[in-house]
Design a protein around this motif. Structure first.
Motif, PDB file in Angstrom:
ATOM      1  N   ARG A   1      53.856 -34.639 -15.722  1.00 30.18           N
ATOM      2  CA  ARG A   1      54.553 -34.996 -16.482  1.00 30.18           C
ATOM      3  C   ARG A   1      54.002 -34.924 -17.977  1.00 30.18           C
ATOM      4  O   ARG A   1      52.737 -34.697 -18.191  1.00 30.18           O
ATOM      5  N   MET A   2      55.070 -34.959 -18.953  1.00 23.90           N
ATOM      6  CA  MET A   2      54.633 -34.679 -20.433  1.00 23.90           C
ATOM      7  C   MET A   2      53.863 -35.751 -20.731  1.00 23.90           C
ATOM      8  O   MET A   2      52.881 -35.568 -21.690  1.00 23.90           O
ATOM      9  N   SER A  12      51.146 -31.463 -24.346  1.00 28.37           N
ATOM     10  CA  SER A  12      50.775 -32.783 -23.208  1.00 28.37           C
ATOM     11  C   SER A  12      49.161 -33.142 -23.364  1.00 28.37           C
ATOM     12  O   SER A  12      49.121 -34.100 -23.220  1.00 28.37           O
ATOM     13  N   GLU A  57      59.541 -37.594 -28.720  1.00 23.89           N
ATOM     14  CA  GLU A  57      57.992 -37.929 -28.759  1.00 23.89           C
ATOM     15  C   GLU A  57      57.660 -39.398 -29.038  1.00 23.89           C
ATOM     16  O   GLU A  57      56.847 -40.030 -28.568  1.00 23.89           O
ATOM     17  N   TYR A 108      49.130 -35.447 -26.158  1.00 24.21           N
ATOM     18  CA  TYR A 108      49.595 -36.875 -25.949  1.00 24.21           C
ATOM     19  C   TYR A 108      48.569 -37.391 -25.052  1.00 24.21           C
ATOM     20  O   TYR A 108      48.350 -38.770 -25.329  1.00 24.21           O
ATOM     21  N   THR A 109      47.805 -36.806 -24.183  1.00 21.65           N
ATOM     22  CA  THR A 109      46.977 -37.482 -23.153  1.00 21.65           C
ATOM     23  C   THR A 109      45.619 -37.866 -24.073  1.00 21.65           C
ATOM     24  O   THR A 109      45.362 -39.023 -24.224  1.00 21.65           O
TER      25      THR A 109
END
Length: 488
Positions: free
Chosen positions: A238-239, A425, A450, A428-429
């Motif tokens: 998942r993104m 990704s 986003e 984001y993490t």
């Protein structure tokens, strides 16, 4: 396929023993929009520079209009990923740089301004052609770059990440112009990390991975996930990581009645530990607000950190209090491309690596190597100059530089600009993990997907003022756009 406008046959290019392109063979038809995608460091920008005559391939051939491509070939124009504008010249002077019109032996400024305004109006923007480039925001600079390319008649237009700082309406206008060019027989090579854009506007999509062309297919026959998997060569998870509502009961940063010229007017907001979004249309004042908080711009109003009133006179004051800002203008304000990777990482935190006036280079290199491993930065070594890194890897270095300050407040302004889907990704993490560790994060982005994917709480700006705040189930594209456009 009709006779190709552009044809590449087994094109290869290396730098210092590192192979960047390997046997790339590709053809572009007249009036075709070809999407070119790949991870950061896949070779896209190098391929573009070979087409523009900036680099010469080590082997292989490139043919344009049926003959070998010559350096600086007329008929090929490019919109670069990083701005190629002169800050101390006007908008019109930049658009016509090197091909200025003359009248009776004198520079015809009236014609330059009129033509510049016409090209900008075609893009749906109103920018005074007499304005200095250095006074423009990033989105405005991007529009000038596009107008500059459109002002020259060409057979092939290469667009390298032109939509990264544009909002959806601006991007749609650009897509309309691309279709008009296609109808007139002009070919377009369109590079983007926004894969739905690729599927929407392109006829075919070519995928580069580690310098190798792995596939060329009709864009409509592939899903965005399938394109992404070909780019990275693996299954994608998942993104976006799970979202968490920020701790609003214990504010880390409080801003009261902050004002800076016309761009920021009486803004009051607070940030708790966690991720808070900041949305708005281009020119709404998002970046200007961030710069005012960090004392990059002069302003008035109150800024409190953990309840303490701050008196920030310059950016170093904000850094000293643990308030850091990742600029949307990576090369203009975020990094020094002539400096090596390790020196960039410690630009704002160098004092921690000094003893008795001497820099502890081993510690500096060790810190840089840790960030290279953590962010999977593709570089020959930490001594490599940033100008040799791809845009996405440069962005990762800019983030590492901010992180090395050990911030309490981290303001991300367009953090995934020019970053491929795999690295996006990762970022984001990283932002999610940083927020969970207790840092107050403000995420500014023109990409509503986003903002919605990362935030449970989003402030929306309009015309320099705070238009409102949406939370939880109200964090939707419709609710955000209502506030951004003034519908509610």
């Amino acid at each position: 396929m009709p006779e190709p406008l552009l044809e590449l046959d087994s094109v290869a290019k290396s730098f210092g023993g590192t192979c960047v392109l390997t046997g790339v063979s590709l053809a572009v038809a007249p009036g075709e929009i070809l999407g070119l995608v790949g991870e950061n460091g896949a070779g896209k920008s190098t391929l573009v520079k070979c087409l523009l005559g900036i680099h010469r391939p080590d082997s292989g051939t490139i043919r344009f209009l049926g003959r070998p491509l010559r350096p600086g070939e007329a008929g090929i124009e490019g919109i670069p990923q990083e701005f190629n504008l002169v800050n101390d010249l006007t908008v019109a002077e930049n658009i016509f740089l090197g091909r200025e019109p003359h009248r009776f032996g004198l520079l015809d400024r009236a014609k330059m301004n009129a033509e510049s305004s016409r090209h900008l109006a075609r893009l749906g923007v109103e920018i005074d052609p007499d304005r200095m480039i250095g006074t423009l925001g990033v989105a405005e600079k991007q529009m000038v770059e596009i107008a500059k390319a459109l002002s020259v008649e060409c057979r092939l237009l290469i667009m390298d990440e032109p939509t990264t700082v544009l909002n959806r309406n601006e991007a749609e206008i650009l897509f309309r112009i691309m279709r008009e060019l296609k109808a007139a027989g002009t070919s377009v090579i369109f590079i983007s990390h926004r894969l739905e854009e690729i599927r929407t506007v392109c006829d075919r999509v070519a995928v580069l991975r580690d310098g190798v062309l792995v596939s060329v297919d009709p864009a409509q026959e592939l899903t965005a996930i399938e394109i992404a998997q070909r780019m990275v060569g693996r299954e994608l998870t998942r993104m976006f990581p799970p979202k968490h509502y920020p701790d609003t009961e214990h504010p880390v940063l409080e801003v009261s009645n902050l004002t800076s010229g016309r761009e920021v007017r009486g803004v009051s907001l607070s940030l708790g530990k966690g991720i808070t979004g900041l949305a708005g249309l281009a020119g709404a004042g998002r970046t200007e607000l961030a710069e005012t908080i960090c004392a990059i711009r002069k302003g008035r109003g109150e800024i409190r950190l953990n309840g303490e009133l701050l008196h920030l006179k310059k950016p170093s004051d904000a850094i000293a209090h643990g308030i850091v800002y990742l600029s949307e203008d990576r090369q203009g304000s975020g990094i020094l491309t002539e400096f090596p990777l390790d020196r960039n990482v410690t630009l704002a935190s160098l004092a921690r690596y000094c003893t008795a006036g001497f820099i502890r280079r081993k510690d500096e290199d060790a810190a840089a190597e840790d960030y290279v491993a953590k962010f999977r930065i593709k570089a020959a070594s930490v001594a490599e100059e940033l100008k040799y890194l791809s845009g996405g890897n440069q962005q990762k270095v800019a983030i590492a530089k901010c992180l090395d300050i050990h911030p309490q407040v981290f303001i991300f302004d367009e953090p995934t600009r020019g970053v491929d889907i795999g690295a996006r990704s990762d970022i984001y993490t990283f932002i999610s993990e940083l927020a969970q560790s207790g840092v107050a994060c403000l995420l500014i982005s023109s990409d509503l997907e986003e903002v919605i994917g990362m935030c449970e709480r989003v402030f929306v700006m309009r015309s320099g003022e705070l238009a409102g705040c949406v939370e939880h189930e109200h964090v939707t594209e419709e609710e955000i756009m209502y506030l951004a456009t003034g519908i509610q």
